[in-house]
Design a protein around this motif. Structure first.
Motif, short mmCIF file in Angstrom:
data_model
loop_
_atom_site.label_atom_id
_atom_site.label_comp_id
_atom_site.label_asym_id
_atom_site.label_seq_id
_atom_site.Cartn_x
_atom_site.Cartn_y
_atom_site.Cartn_z
N GLU A 46 -20.06 -8.19 1.03
CA GLU A 46 -20.61 -9.47 0.57
C GLU A 46 -21.42 -9.21 -0.70
O GLU A 46 -22.64 -9.11 -0.69
CB GLU A 46 -21.46 -10.10 1.67
CG GLU A 46 -20.65 -10.46 2.91
CD GLU A 46 -21.48 -11.15 3.97
OE1 GLU A 46 -21.36 -12.38 4.09
OE2 GLU A 46 -22.25 -10.45 4.66
N LYS A 49 -24.63 -11.27 -2.02
CA LYS A 49 -25.89 -11.03 -1.31
C LYS A 49 -26.56 -9.76 -1.84
O LYS A 49 -27.77 -9.73 -2.07
CB LYS A 49 -25.65 -10.90 0.19
CG LYS A 49 -25.33 -12.20 0.90
CD LYS A 49 -25.22 -11.97 2.40
CE LYS A 49 -24.93 -13.29 3.11
NZ LYS A 49 -24.80 -13.09 4.59
N GLN A 53 -30.23 -9.16 -3.77
CA GLN A 53 -31.23 -8.25 -3.23
C GLN A 53 -31.68 -7.24 -4.29
O GLN A 53 -32.88 -6.98 -4.46
CB GLN A 53 -30.66 -7.51 -2.01
CG GLN A 53 -30.46 -8.40 -0.80
CD GLN A 53 -29.61 -7.74 0.27
OE1 GLN A 53 -29.10 -6.62 0.07
NE2 GLN A 53 -29.44 -8.40 1.40
N ALA A 242 -31.83 -10.22 6.38
CA ALA A 242 -30.60 -9.42 6.32
C ALA A 242 -30.21 -8.84 7.68
O ALA A 242 -29.05 -8.89 8.08
CB ALA A 242 -30.75 -8.30 5.29
N GLU A 245 -28.86 -11.53 10.03
CA GLU A 245 -27.49 -11.89 9.70
C GLU A 245 -26.51 -10.84 10.21
O GLU A 245 -25.43 -11.18 10.73
CB GLU A 245 -27.36 -12.07 8.19
CG GLU A 245 -28.12 -13.29 7.67
CD GLU A 245 -28.29 -13.27 6.16
OE1 GLU A 245 -27.78 -12.32 5.52
OE2 GLU A 245 -28.95 -14.18 5.63
#
Length: 302
Positions: A46, A49, A53, A242, A245
């Motif tokens: 991903e 994301k 970060q 995170a 998830e």
């Protein structure tokens, strides 16, 4: 000072909302300044994301930083659009004749595979070898750290009885080392991995320094004596949600997974996890950029 990223990169809007100073490439070209050029090899599935970060941390220093994203040519991620990859990523063939001030190699959810069984292992070896000659300092994260320890120093990873998953305490061995300057004696960091690296192999290697271990004595921050390679076995770049998830993803897949340790208040998954590692995340990245990239890189590469 800002990070310089493409104006259309999706992470740009989120960074601006968080008051991270972002400058697009067109405006950056009007300033008479020598920015740092940082290359990010993003191996995470991903990618958007992970971009957010890392950019959140790279954009919180006084240094102006140009960011370039690199992907593997021998493996195409299924979790990001072709449009995103074609517009914001390049491949090694396009950068191999350049030099960079710094580089980040991310983790990847493939740690249970033998390194030689990874589809892009040969390409990654070529990139890591090139980085040692053409990058001032490279920061490796999680699986990227294990790959570096294996390729550069011959240190094998090993499977743990169960996944290291949660927020753990760590201590530092020498607070005078610039990479951990400003760190508390005890600090927290997220981990999410099935494999580990042997502490004794790191400590007896004359080319490596072990700077931090977890409360379970697992290696966390490792640095080569020449500071060309810095290995972080956990995920200081993670934001507060995170691990939640990842936990929800594994539950949806039907995997047997423990609740992340020391993460949810009262171990209640309905509670919002607090970010208790944010300050050390920013310290690590700013110390790396300042002491091991900015202070060491040549003003003009030969």
């Amino acid at each position: 000072m800002p990070i310089n990223i493409p104006k259309e990169l999706p992470a740009s809007d989120s960074l601006k909302q968080e008051k991270i100073f972002v400058m697009d490439v067109a405006r950056a070209k009007t300033q008479d300044i020598r920015p740092l050029n940082i290359l990010i090899l993003n191996l995470m599935p991903e990618k958007e994301k992970t971009e957010l970060q890392l950019l959140r941390l790279l954009g919180n220093t006084p240094l102006q930083v140009n960011i370039s994203f690199l992907r593997t040519a021998t493996h195409r991620s299924k979790h990001v659009s072709r449009h995103h990859l074609e517009n914001f990523y390049t491949t090694f063939e396009d950068v191999k004749n350049r030099r960079y001030d710094g580089m980040i190699i991310t983790g990847a959810p493939i740690e249970t595979l033998e390194f030689e069984d990874v589809t892009y292992w040969e390409e990654l070896k070529e990139i890591m070898d090139w980085a040692n000659r053409n990058v001032t300092s490279t920061l490796h994260i999680c699986w990227g750290a294990q790959a570096s320890l294996y390729y550069h120093y011959g240190i094998e990873k090993f499977m743990m009885p169960k996944k290291s998953f949660g927020i753990f305490k760590h201590r530092i061995s020498d607070p005078t080392v610039n990479l951990v300057r400003g760190f508390d004696d005890i600090f927290h960091a997220p981990h999410s991995r099935y494999t580990n690296v042997p502490r004794e192999e790191i400590e007896k290697n004359p080319d490596l320094t072990l700077l931090s271990v977890s409360e379970e004595d697992a290696p966390f921050i490792i640095m080569s004596k020449d500071a060309k390679n810095i290995m972080i076995t956990g995920h200081l770049e993670y934001n507060a949600t995170a691990l939640a998830e990842e936990y929800e993803r594994d539950i949806d897949k039907g995997l047997e997974i423990d609740i992340p340790a020391n993460y949810y208040p009262n171990n209640d998954v309905n509670e919002q996890p607090p970010n208790i590692w944010r300050s050390h995340s920013h310290l690590l990245f700013s110390n790396w950029l300042n002491y091991y990239v900015y202070q060491e890189t040549p003003f003009k590469w030969d």
